[in-house]
Design a protein around this motif. Structure first.
Motif, PDB file in Angstrom:
ATOM      1  N   TRP B 148       0.881  -1.351  -0.102  1.00 21.99           N
ATOM      2  CA  TRP B 148      -0.105   0.040   0.023  1.00 21.99           C
ATOM      3  C   TRP B 148       0.828   1.343   0.108  1.00 21.99           C
ATOM      4  CZ3 TRP B 148       0.298   2.872   4.704  1.00 21.99           C
ATOM      5  CH2 TRP B 148       0.849   2.403   5.687  1.00 21.99           C
ATOM      6  N   LYS B 149       0.291   2.089  -0.511  1.00 21.16           N
ATOM      7  CA  LYS B 149       1.081   3.540  -0.640  1.00 21.16           C
ATOM      8  C   LYS B 149       0.923   4.752   0.594  1.00 21.16           C
ATOM      9  CE  LYS B 149       1.324   2.848  -5.533  1.00 21.16           C
ATOM     10  NZ  LYS B 149       0.629   3.596  -6.741  1.00 21.16           N
ATOM     11  N   ASP B 583      -7.834  -2.035  -7.357  1.00 20.51           N
ATOM     12  CA  ASP B 583      -7.039  -2.225  -6.367  1.00 20.51           C
ATOM     13  C   ASP B 583      -5.814  -2.755  -6.813  1.00 20.51           C
ATOM     14  OD1 ASP B 583      -5.901  -2.334  -3.822  1.00 20.51           O
ATOM     15  OD2 ASP B 583      -7.620  -3.420  -2.953  1.00 20.51           O
ATOM     16  N   TRP B 584      -4.613  -2.714  -6.115  1.00 19.70           N
ATOM     17  CA  TRP B 584      -3.324  -3.257  -6.430  1.00 19.70           C
ATOM     18  C   TRP B 584      -2.504  -3.722  -5.425  1.00 19.70           C
ATOM     19  CZ3 TRP B 584       1.083  -1.218  -5.057  1.00 19.70           C
ATOM     20  CH2 TRP B 584       1.242   0.012  -4.088  1.00 19.70           C
ATOM     21  N   GLU B 599       4.185  -3.695  -9.284  1.00 22.43           N
ATOM     22  CA  GLU B 599       2.970  -3.367  -8.998  1.00 22.43           C
ATOM     23  C   GLU B 599       2.047  -4.332  -9.966  1.00 22.43           C
ATOM     24  OE1 GLU B 599       2.384   0.681  -8.928  1.00 22.43           O
ATOM     25  OE2 GLU B 599       0.245   0.467  -9.414  1.00 22.43           O
ATOM     26  N   ARG B 601      -1.941  -4.965 -10.543  1.00 21.42           N
ATOM     27  CA  ARG B 601      -3.413  -4.750 -10.168  1.00 21.42           C
ATOM     28  C   ARG B 601      -4.215  -6.266  -9.953  1.00 21.42           C
ATOM     29  NH1 ARG B 601      -4.926   0.963 -13.197  1.00 21.42           N
ATOM     30  NH2 ARG B 601      -3.205   2.090 -11.966  1.00 21.42           N
ATOM     31  N   ASP B 687      -4.695   4.828 -15.477  1.00 28.25           N
ATOM     32  CA  ASP B 687      -3.471   4.935 -15.385  1.00 28.25           C
ATOM     33  C   ASP B 687      -3.165   5.824 -13.845  1.00 28.25           C
ATOM     34  OD1 ASP B 687      -0.749   4.788 -15.332  1.00 28.25           O
ATOM     35  OD2 ASP B 687      -0.476   5.566 -17.397  1.00 28.25           O
ATOM     36  N   ASP B 688      -2.062   5.820 -13.399  1.00 24.13           N
ATOM     37  CA  ASP B 688      -2.168   6.410 -11.935  1.00 24.13           C
ATOM     38  C   ASP B 688      -2.117   7.899 -12.173  1.00 24.13           C
ATOM     39  OD1 ASP B 688      -1.300   4.075 -10.777  1.00 24.13           O
ATOM     40  OD2 ASP B 688       0.729   4.084 -11.211  1.00 24.13           O
ATOM     41  N   ASP B 689      -1.769   8.609 -12.991  1.00 25.39           N
ATOM     42  CA  ASP B 689      -2.116  10.025 -13.476  1.00 25.39           C
ATOM     43  C   ASP B 689      -3.618  10.331 -13.403  1.00 25.39           C
ATOM     44  OD1 ASP B 689      -2.977   9.173 -15.826  1.00 25.39           O
ATOM     45  OD2 ASP B 689      -1.483  10.198 -16.982  1.00 25.39           O
ATOM     46  N   GLY B 690      -4.462   9.463 -13.577  1.00 30.61           N
ATOM     47  CA  GLY B 690      -5.801   9.645 -13.376  1.00 30.61           C
ATOM     48  C   GLY B 690      -6.373  10.002 -14.770  1.00 30.61           C
ATOM     49  N   PHE B 696      -2.192  -2.793 -17.305  1.00 32.69           N
ATOM     50  CA  PHE B 696      -1.166  -3.158 -16.233  1.00 32.69           C
ATOM     51  C   PHE B 696      -1.070  -4.607 -16.100  1.00 32.69           C
ATOM     52  CE2 PHE B 696      -2.158   1.354 -15.054  1.00 32.69           C
ATOM     53  CZ  PHE B 696      -1.253   1.588 -14.168  1.00 32.69           C
TER      54      PHE B 696
END
Lengths: 114, 887
Positions: B148-149, B583-584, B599, B601, B687-690, B696
């Motif tokens: 988790w981040k 979730d990842w 990482e 998903r 993507d993470d940038d939204g 992935f």
């Protein structure tokens, strides 16, 4: 005509008020002539300068104007003193007398009586 | 007081000029007649009598003039004159005035709208006391493991430690989400999410209740009568705003609680629909602190960091990662996030637009100034003072700007409604009210003034520069002078072109990235897929051993019944619905050590998931009925996973561990390896940038092995999936009446909602860019039309000497092309520099995307040349005879 004095600014208003007090309602030309006569023709009035002065007094509420008919049956605007004008005349006359009295005493060089 | 009276009379006489003039005339005539009559009586000849009277009076006109001076207020009068004259000349040049007002109104309107938005979002967004100093914070995992981040949710002990041991906050509150069932006597249902808050919360926020009272410390004591506070929205929607419900008892979660207060409409703290008191010793969840004056958020982070590290040392088995730090954020930032950048970019864009509008107006006024040059020079020669001339010209641009700002405000009023409707829900906290208010109106007035000065200055400077004499004697076509204002006007147009290029490229980049986002192939068809999530009653969450089985049984039944509904082609259960939610986890594969983050998903799902997304099996096998029923630890992976972690290798049969499942509080198989049994193709998720889609590495495990996940169901249907929801609701209630559908929707609808944010950016910036382009067209047209009309003489001579139509055309086009090209060149350079501000809004396309630059350049050049088509055509129709006689 060279030795005639121009009317000082400020005194013209006082002269106009006094004239109207003395003679009652009067038109512009009449006022001008009366001022010249009273000064024993020592003063020269540019009649044109009289009208802005009259307007100023009227705007300040010291005199009021009304159209009427002159002696020789001409339409003319008559100015008369208002109650505020009468008070103003008294005030100005008093101040003027004070000023002249002070100046007179000053010029005669006498010490005031203590 | 006599001067006051005099001023009043003078002011009044401004409005009865004509009558007063008549009277003055009569009075002076009377005076002269009296004087002449006297003179005649004194024996003068009629002629001498008249002459003497006139002399003594000092001239009738002079007297009148000095009386008039005394009568009114001359400064006011000439000012009125200026304005009247300005109005007249603006009406006379109707087309030009209209264009100028149009340009300014657009500029002012757009600017007012953006300023309104920015003001309300950044300067007056929240009704809470000193909200600028509110800080929220979370733990960020700096280790590349742990799955988790970060988290902003704290346990009881952690909350207590942060609140009691910090040195940086004046005061803190803690709050935690809360769901409850309301029993209205007939049936029970969930209220929208509420919050449990420490009792100091309302005082902290400094907002008094609309009705009743807020919490006091006593309310959280164990023996205290249970109370709660309701928010305005719930009060309106469930109870029709009935004030009598105050101080009555509600049955919530089966227990009586008294409603003691109702909060005003603009109070929506953390989106809660109700608030319950919790004592300081029992509070867990998130913490909001109000910084002591002068303390910066970064300082606070260091202080909190020390507390967190102490906590980690005290309880090693606590859920702190090996390496972490505290990341603070102001409350407003946590609400608004990236939208701040968007607004700044739009604000910058709108200022560019205003610049274009202003230079356009300046250009038009300058153009008119050159036309009127002789008139003004004439007035100056006749004795008009420079001050008076400048005032005259400023009056003109002021009238222009005043009309334009009224028009602009009206425009802004309606445009603001559109913009507010366009801002996607959830981008801004509900407390933010965007409206035009007094400060904005003042800003608009300030803009008017600025515009007046800016657009008024150019012509004034132009006229005042240089020697009036030579202009008057020169024929008004003074070559040297012409060249100079020609240059000033051209450079204004060049500037406009450059600014509009910047806007267009910005809009173009956003548009391209928007199309890339919306037209992307996700790898599955989101059409006709319904999803919903279940809200499970507490009975499903009591004992870990029981709950998993209970949930699995429920899932099996729901899937079965859904499959049986008409119109349904396939059904599935999963943790979340793709492609926006996921979730990842960090991934461990025995025999494959790695230092960077692996990482993955992951999805815990039923076998139907592959069917719904249309993912065919590539290799191996999918989950079988048996796998699910026996809770077997098997895993399906996608191609990316296989390619990235098993290059040139068959992953089937290998073991994989998902670290996230190891978290102690999860009902999941801890420290468990899953065996890869099959491979499916990739599909894309957010993507993470939204802001873009990406495939992935992805894994899938059977839902039955765990008990923690959300239960999200999807159904693919033949027709409109929304229709199905009612049937499903009945089926779910038939299985267990205490289970409710919490959220529901279709995949396309949630995608469309997601697209609203970039759509908002594209539409706003696109509109600005379009308006800018229109203004540029007007600018180019104005300059070329004027230059052609100035060159009529020259063109006439050329035609007389045998020039062809094409020669004349190319003469005009080459001239305008030169202006446009200069503007384009500057604009492209400026864009290259400035579009990096858009970098956070643009995805899938480089910010120096050559095709966008190319298309924009083409559009501007084409539109620019089109704008000078009319003037050019007029040039070719010049009749040499008329042109030569024109002089």
């Amino acid at each position: 005509m060279g030795d005639k004095k121009d009317v000082w600014q400020g005194t013209l208003a006082l002269m106009v008020l006094k004239t109207l007090e003395a003679l009652g309602p009067l038109h512009g030309y009449g006022i001008a002539r009366r001022i010249e006569q009273t000064s024993g023709d020592l003063l020269s009035v540019n009649y044109g300068t009289l009208y802005p002065a009259l307007l100023k007094l009227e705007q300040e509420g010291y005199i009021a104007s009304e159209w009427g008919v002159s002696d020789n049956n001409r339409k003319a605007k008559y100015y008369k003193l208002t109650r505020a004008g009468r008070k103003q005349l008294e005030r100005e006359a008093r101040e003027w007398q004070q000023t002249t009295a002070i100046l007179a005493r000053f010029l005669s060089g006498k010490e005031p009586a203590s | 007081m006599s001067w006051l009276r005099a001023t009043f009379v003078r002011f009044r006489s401004l409005f009865r000029k004509r009558q007063l003039d008549r009277e003055l005339n009569a009075e002076l005539t009377g005076h002269l007649e009296l004087h002449i009559a006297d003179n005649l009586r004194a024996g003068m000849t009629p002629e001498a009598a008249r002459r003497d009277a006139l002399l003594k009076l000092g001239g009738v006109e002079q007297t009148k003039e000095s009386v008039r001076d005394r009568r009114g207020i001359s400064f006011l009068e000439t000012l009125l004159q200026d304005f009247r004259y300005a109005l007249r000349s603006l009406v006379k040049n109707r087309a030009l005035s209209f264009v100028a007002i149009f340009a300014l109104a657009l500029g002012i309107g757009a600017t007012t709208v953006m300023f309104s938005v920015v003001y309300n979002v950044f300067f007056d967004p929240l009704p809470y006391k000193n909200f600028n100093r509110y800080v929220v914070f979370g733990i960020q995992n700096l280790a590349n493991v742990g799955g988790w981040k970060g988290r902003g949710f704290f346990s009881l002990e952690e909350v207590r430690a942060f609140r009691e041991q910090n040195h940086v906050f004046e005061e803190t509150i803690a709050h935690n989400g809360y769901r409850l069932l309301y029993d209205n006597g007939k049936y029970t249902h969930h209220w929208p999410r509420g919050e449990e808050v420490t009792t100091n919360t309302f005082e902290f926020l400094g907002v008094p209740p609309l009705l009743g009272r807020t919490f006091s410390e006593e309310d959280s004591r164990p023996a205290a009568p249970p109370v709660f506070i309701m928010n305005y929205r719930l009060w309106q929607s469930e109870f029709g705003g009935d004030p009598k419900i105050l101080d009555t008892v509600f049955i919530l979660d089966g227990k009586p609680k008294t409603l003691v207060g109702i909060m005003p409409q603009r109070f929506n703290f953390f989106g809660a629909s109700f608030w319950l008191p919790v004592s300081d010793t029992k509070a867990s969840g998130s913490v909001v602190g109000r910084l002591k004056p002068g303390v910066r958020a970064q300082t606070a982070a260091a202080d909190l960091d020390a507390i967190a590290h102490r906590l980690q040392k005290e309880n090693p088995q606590g859920i702190f990662p090996d390496k972490f730090s505290i990341v603070p954020e102001t409350l407003l930032d946590s609400f608004i996030g990236g939208f701040r950048k968007t607004l700044y970019a739009l604000l910058a864009a709108v200022l560019l637009l205003l610049l274009i509008a202003c230079s356009n107006v300046a250009n038009l006024l300058l153009l008119r100034a050159t036309v009127r040059e002789r008139e003004i020079v004439m007035r100056a020669t006749l004795g008009a003072s420079r001050f008076r001339l400048i005032r005259q010209l400023l009056a003109e641009s002021f009238v222009l700007a005043a009309v334009a700002s009224v028009a602009g405000c009206v425009l802004a009023y309606f445009a603001l409604k559109v913009v507010v409707a366009l801002i996607p829900a959830g981008t801004l906290p509900e407390e933010v009210l965007i409206r035009m208010n007094v400060p904005i109106l003042f800003a608009a007035l300030g803009l008017t003034l600025l515009t007046t000065v800016l657009s008024g200055l150019a012509p004034v400077l132009h006229i005042m520069s240089g020697d009036l004499q030579s202009r008057l004697t020169g024929s008004g076509r003074n070559v040297e002078g012409n060249l100079r204002h020609g240059k000033l006007r051209s450079s204004l147009v060049i500037g406009e072109v450059a600014l509009s290029i910047v806007l267009l490229i910005g809009a173009g980049l956003l548009m391209r990235s928007f199309f890339i986002l919306t037209k992307a192939d996700l790898g599955f068809d989101p059409q006709n897929v319904l999803y919903f999530r279940l809200a499970l009653p507490k009975a499903y969450n009591t004992n870990i051993d029981v709950t998993r089985e209970k949930k699995n049984a429920l899932t099996r039944q729901v899937l079965e019944r859904m499959q049986g509904l008409p119109g349904v082609t396939s059904v599935s259960e999963s943790m979340l619905e793709p492609p926006l939610r996921y979730d990842w986890s960090d991934t461990i594969i025995p025999g494959k050590p790695h230092t960077e983050r692996w990482e993955t998903r992951f999805e815990v799902c039923s076998a139907g998931y592959f069917q719904i997304l249309g993912l065919p099996l590539l290799h191996g096998r999918l989950f079988s009925e048996d796998d699910v029923n026996a809770n077997r630890h098997v895993m399906v992976v996608n191609e990316s996973f296989s390619r990235q972690y098993f290059p040139n290798q068959d992953p089937i049969g290998h073991q994989v561990k998902l670290e996230v499942l190891d978290r102690p509080f999860l009902d999941a198989p801890h420290d468990t390896y899953f065996e890869i049994i099959g491979i499916v193709p990739d599909y894309k998720t957010l993507d993470d940038d939204g802001r873009s889609w990406r495939a992935f590495p992805q894994t899938f495990i059977p839902y039955s092995v765990q008990g923690f996940s959300h239960r999200t169901y999807m159904a693919r249907t033949f027709a409109d999936p929304k229709v199905l929801l009612k049937n499903i609701q009945q089926e779910v209630r038939a299985i267990d009446p205490s289970v409710e559908i919490e959220t529901s929707g279709t995949l396309t609808a949630s995608l469309n909602e997601f697209y609203r944010r970039p759509q908002f950016e594209v539409l706003t910036l696109g509109t600005f860019a379009f308006i800018g382009l229109v203004l540029v067209v007007i600018g180019i047209f104005g300059v070329m039309a004027h230059s052609v009309s100035r060159q009529t003489h020259e063109i006439g001579i050329r035609i007389a000497l045998g020039a062809q139509r094409t020669d004349i055309l190319s003469m005009v086009f080459v001239k305008s092309l030169r202006i446009i090209a200069a503007g384009v060149a500057i604009g492209l350079l400026a864009s290259y520099e400035s579009s990096r501000f858009l970098a956070s809004e643009v995805s899938g396309v480089s910010i120096s995307d050559p095709s966008t630059y190319g298309v924009v350049t083409f559009i501007v050049v084409a539109v620019g040349l089109l704008a000078c088509y009319l003037p050019a055509r007029r040039a070719t129709r010049v009749d040499p005879m008329i042109a030569l006689r024109y002089e």
